[in-house]
Design a protein around this motif. Structure first.
Motif, short mmCIF file in Angstrom:
data_model
loop_
_atom_site.label_atom_id
_atom_site.label_comp_id
_atom_site.label_asym_id
_atom_site.label_seq_id
_atom_site.Cartn_x
_atom_site.Cartn_y
_atom_site.Cartn_z
N GLU A 48 31.93 8.12 66.87
CA GLU A 48 31.63 9.21 65.91
C GLU A 48 30.34 10.26 66.47
OE1 GLU A 48 33.39 6.45 62.21
OE2 GLU A 48 31.02 6.94 62.61
N LEU A 49 29.35 9.52 67.01
CA LEU A 49 28.27 10.11 67.47
C LEU A 49 28.59 10.86 68.36
CD1 LEU A 49 25.63 7.10 67.35
CD2 LEU A 49 25.59 9.22 66.04
N LEU A 50 29.24 10.56 69.47
CA LEU A 50 29.91 11.38 70.64
C LEU A 50 30.29 12.58 70.27
CD1 LEU A 50 30.92 8.88 73.33
CD2 LEU A 50 28.78 10.03 73.03
N ALA A 51 31.53 12.24 69.21
CA ALA A 51 32.61 13.27 68.81
C ALA A 51 31.68 14.66 67.98
CB ALA A 51 33.67 12.80 67.82
N GLY A 52 30.61 14.01 67.12
CA GLY A 52 29.84 14.93 66.53
C GLY A 52 29.06 15.85 67.55
N LEU A 53 28.74 15.53 68.71
CA LEU A 53 28.06 16.09 69.38
C LEU A 53 28.88 16.97 70.59
CD1 LEU A 53 25.25 13.54 70.06
CD2 LEU A 53 24.85 16.05 69.34
N LEU A 54 29.85 16.27 71.20
CA LEU A 54 30.67 16.83 72.24
C LEU A 54 32.21 17.13 71.83
CD1 LEU A 54 30.10 13.76 74.74
CD2 LEU A 54 29.28 16.16 75.03
N GLY A 55 32.49 16.95 70.57
CA GLY A 55 33.94 17.13 70.15
C GLY A 55 34.91 15.90 70.49
N PRO A 56 35.78 15.75 70.07
CA PRO A 56 36.72 14.67 70.18
C PRO A 56 37.13 14.17 71.79
CG PRO A 56 38.10 16.20 69.08
CD PRO A 56 36.64 16.83 69.36
N GLY B 187 39.57 15.33 81.45
CA GLY B 187 38.84 16.55 81.66
C GLY B 187 37.51 16.73 80.65
N LEU B 188 36.93 18.03 80.45
CA LEU B 188 35.66 17.80 79.77
C LEU B 188 36.02 17.96 78.25
CD1 LEU B 188 33.31 20.56 81.66
CD2 LEU B 188 33.13 17.87 81.46
N PRO B 189 35.21 17.20 77.40
CA PRO B 189 35.08 17.53 75.90
C PRO B 189 35.06 19.13 75.75
CG PRO B 189 33.91 15.91 76.53
CD PRO B 189 33.90 16.63 77.72
N ALA B 190 35.57 19.54 74.36
CA ALA B 190 35.61 20.84 74.16
C ALA B 190 34.38 21.37 74.19
CB ALA B 190 36.33 21.03 72.62
N VAL B 191 33.25 20.84 73.54
CA VAL B 191 31.85 21.47 73.62
C VAL B 191 31.32 21.76 74.87
CG1 VAL B 191 29.53 21.09 72.79
CG2 VAL B 191 31.41 20.48 71.08
N LEU B 192 31.79 20.95 75.76
CA LEU B 192 31.04 21.13 77.31
C LEU B 192 31.89 22.22 77.65
CD1 LEU B 192 30.23 17.56 78.50
CD2 LEU B 192 28.88 19.52 78.11
N LEU C 24 24.02 17.58 76.93
CA LEU C 24 25.13 16.97 76.59
C LEU C 24 25.90 16.42 77.79
CD1 LEU C 24 26.43 19.38 73.96
CD2 LEU C 24 25.61 17.11 73.53
N SER C 25 26.01 16.98 79.03
CA SER C 25 26.64 16.39 80.06
C SER C 25 25.92 15.27 80.52
CB SER C 25 26.54 17.46 81.09
OG SER C 25 27.06 17.03 82.45
N ARG C 26 24.73 15.13 80.26
CA ARG C 26 24.10 14.12 80.72
C ARG C 26 24.29 12.76 79.99
NH1 ARG C 26 20.29 10.93 84.01
NH2 ARG C 26 19.73 9.21 82.45
N LEU C 27 24.57 13.05 78.45
CA LEU C 27 25.03 12.09 77.41
C LEU C 27 26.69 11.49 77.89
CD1 LEU C 27 24.76 10.59 74.76
CD2 LEU C 27 25.69 12.55 73.52
#
Length: 567
Positions: free
Chosen positions: A192-200, A205-210, A270-273
């Motif tokens: 949930e924490l990741l999804a909140g920051l990066l998208g699902p 490939g990359l999450p939507a936010v990245l 975020l990429s680091r995370l």
DNA sequence: CACGGGTGCGCG
DNA sequence: AAAGCGCGCACCCGTG
């Protein structure tokens, strides 16, 4: 009583019982009491029985080779000697310098496989009790133990060294127990924490936010093919956009004014995370609600713990909300306040500095003495003193600190000068810094030889100062690591006493350690008592290191449901 | 393709 | 070269 365990071939263990406490001469004389041969399968029962009767100190070559299997069989031991870890300390300590152990040529206890750095399986889920493939002759643990006892007896400071070895060995037990118990960690909360920051989580490939941030960066820099993960490419693109910049470090980017900067900084963060503590990390390291990293006691030159795999000592704030207590349980998150400067006050017997920290925040106390105007200045000046800052704000503030606390500052200055001369620094309890290496030697000889150039001399001075900053910091960091080991060892005993007769993971128990911070997982009704034990153990650790010298070691102990709620 | 150095950043 | 200690880890990129 000591019991030395030694494996004999594939399936049996020799247990030699030695009567007499550690400093008893009977032990040094090698008075063998009796010897039993136990089959590997019977070892847990053997240990359990003896532990209940006599609580011996178990002497073994390497805690990692023995204790995990005992824990798996629900056998806990109270005290041990980890010969490998103790050997490393005694070999290097100035307090045991003349001993046979220290002067012998390198032996099996010094081999890379025996050292803290090497030979650690990347993910030892279940270490076998014995490594069946390893048919090297095992060095005799009894002989090694007696050599260590001899080195201790002959030491100038046997009390300190004995305390250090006991604390180091207790640390090895604690590391194994923490791995056994695991840090309560919710993969669902993490997701949930990741999804909140990066998208699902994307299937690939990359999450939507990245992905979106990368697109923003490319368009702002007019570089459609830019790979934001490639520092050279990013640097060239920034320079092409007219920015004066020499690296892509975040602190440098932050000073720039350009539409690409904000998305770039957010991308990097975020990429680091994602790469360090993203879904893959959780898949690898979190199982059944527990994060089980591999701690490596003594893995750092200063005696701090290291970790191999899982990055347990770098758990970023962003995901600490996923560290949650089990239902009906609490986390006691405890942190030693201003540990290193308080240690420095103790090391230097600096009454004024100790008084500045008595009953209050040490940095506020320094402000109250009038040495500096604000807390942030006190902190940066102290860090500068302990790390050897020469320039910048820290370097400017240092003289005022030296004026207010001459004893403390003199101690670190002398440690630095000694290091510059190539000498060794030693911690409160007797851990010594390694001698400078080949690079230091060759730089010095190049500068002092015939035909040395000004560049040689500059280089030698620079290498020498670098080493001085290391030894300056070593005395403080290594002593702080000792304090932390004493703190944890004391705490471990007190936690067991809170729920006598129950297995480790049913009682309050340690689940995390981070240099000057611990987390205890405790049944809710015992959490306040566990918090009190944390505080009292810190006081005891101070007494163990500094006796009656009045330096305080306050800890904050928060009873919470999630790590993120603390501080 | 493997390896190792360099970069960058997380933690204390 | 962020001004200064100790780490681990992921990634990029040049080299063999």
């Amino acid at each position: 009583m000591h019991v030395i365990l030694e494996r004999l071939g594939r399936d049996s263990v020799r247990a030699v019982r030695l009567r007499g406490a550690g400093d008893d001469s009977a032990v040094a004389r090698g008075a063998r009491l009796d010897e039993s041969i136990v089959s590997a399968g019977d070892l847990p029962a053997f240990v359990r029985a003896l532990e209940a009767e006599e609580r011996p100190r178990w002497v073994w070559n390497d805690t990692r080779a023995w204790y995990p299997a005992l824990l798996a069989a629900h056998v806990r031991v109270e005290r041990s000697v980890d010969l490998r870890l103790c050997h490393a300390i005694l070999r290097g300590s100035t307090l045991s310098a003349g001993s046979a152990l220290a002067t012998a040529p390198p032996g099996p206890w010094d081999s890379p496989g025996a050292s803290a750095e090497g030979g650690v399986p990347r993910r030892p889920e279940h270490l076998p009790l014995f490594d069946l493939d390893d048919d090297r002759a095992e060095p005799s643990p009894l002989a090694e133990f007696l050599l260590q006892e001899e080195a201790l007896s002959a030491s100038r400071e046997p009390g300190r060294l004995r305390l250090l070895l006991a604390a180091e060995s207790a640390g090895a037990l604690i590391a194994a127990e923490m791995h056994h118990a695991g840090l309560p960690y919710s993969a669902r909360r993490h997701d949930e924490l990741l999804a909140g920051l990066l998208g699902p989580r994307p299937p690939y490939g990359l999450p939507a936010v990245l992905e979106d941030l990368a697109a923003d960066i490319r368009s702002a820099l007019d570089a459609p093919d830019l790979n934001p993960d490639s520092p050279p490419e990013v640097l060239r693109a920034l320079q092409r956009a007219g920015l004066v910049v020499s690296s892509t470090r975040s602190w440098e980017l932050r000073r720039l004014e350009h539409p690409a900067i904000d998305p770039l900084l957010r991308y990097k963060k975020l990429s680091r995370l994602l790469t360090a503590n993203g879904w893959t990390w959780a898949d690898t390291w979190v199982r059944d609600g527990r994060f089980r990293p591999d701690y490596v006691p003594g893995g750092v030159v200063t005696g701090r713990w290291a970790t191999r795999g899982g990055g347990a000592l770098q758990l970023p704030r962003q995901v600490r909300g996923a560290v949650v207590a089990d239902p009906g349980w609490k986390l006691v998150v405890a942190d030693a306040a201003q540990l290193e400067p308080r240690l420095l006050a103790g090391l230097a017997s600096d009454e004024t500095m100790a008084a500045a920290g008595r009953g209050k925040d040490l940095y506020e106390g320094i402000v109250a003495t009038g040495a500096v105007e604000e807390r942030a200045h006190a902190k940066v000046a102290m860090l500068g003193a302990m790390y050897g800052a020469t320039t910048g704000e820290s370097g400017r503030l240092m003289p005022r600190l030296a004026n207010a606390f001459p004893r403390a500052v003199r101690l670190v200055e002398e440690a630095a000068r000694a290091g510059e001369r190539g000498e060794i620094a030693t911690s409160r309890l007797g851990r010594s810094s390694p001698p400078p290496g080949a690079a230091w030697q060759s730089a010095q000889s190049a500068a002092s030889g015939d035909g040395s150039t000004a560049a040689d001399e500059r280089r030698a001075r620079s290498v020498s100062r670098d080493w001085g900053r290391f030894t300056r910091n070593f005395v403080v960091q290594a002593s702080a690591a000792e304090w932390a080991l004493c703190w944890m060892a004391e705490l471990r005993n007190r936690l067991v006493d809170l729920a006598p007769g129950t297995w480790i993971t049913d009682a309050p128990h340690l689940v995390y350690f981070l240099h000057d911070e611990v987390i205890v997982h405790a049944p809710a009704e015992l959490a306040p008592a566990a918090a009190a034990a944390v505080t009292e153990s810190a006081r005891r650790a101070g007494v163990l290191l500094f006796g009656s010298f009045p330096v305080e070691f306050p800890v904050t102990a928060a009873v919470v449901d999630s790590y993120a709620e603390a501080k």
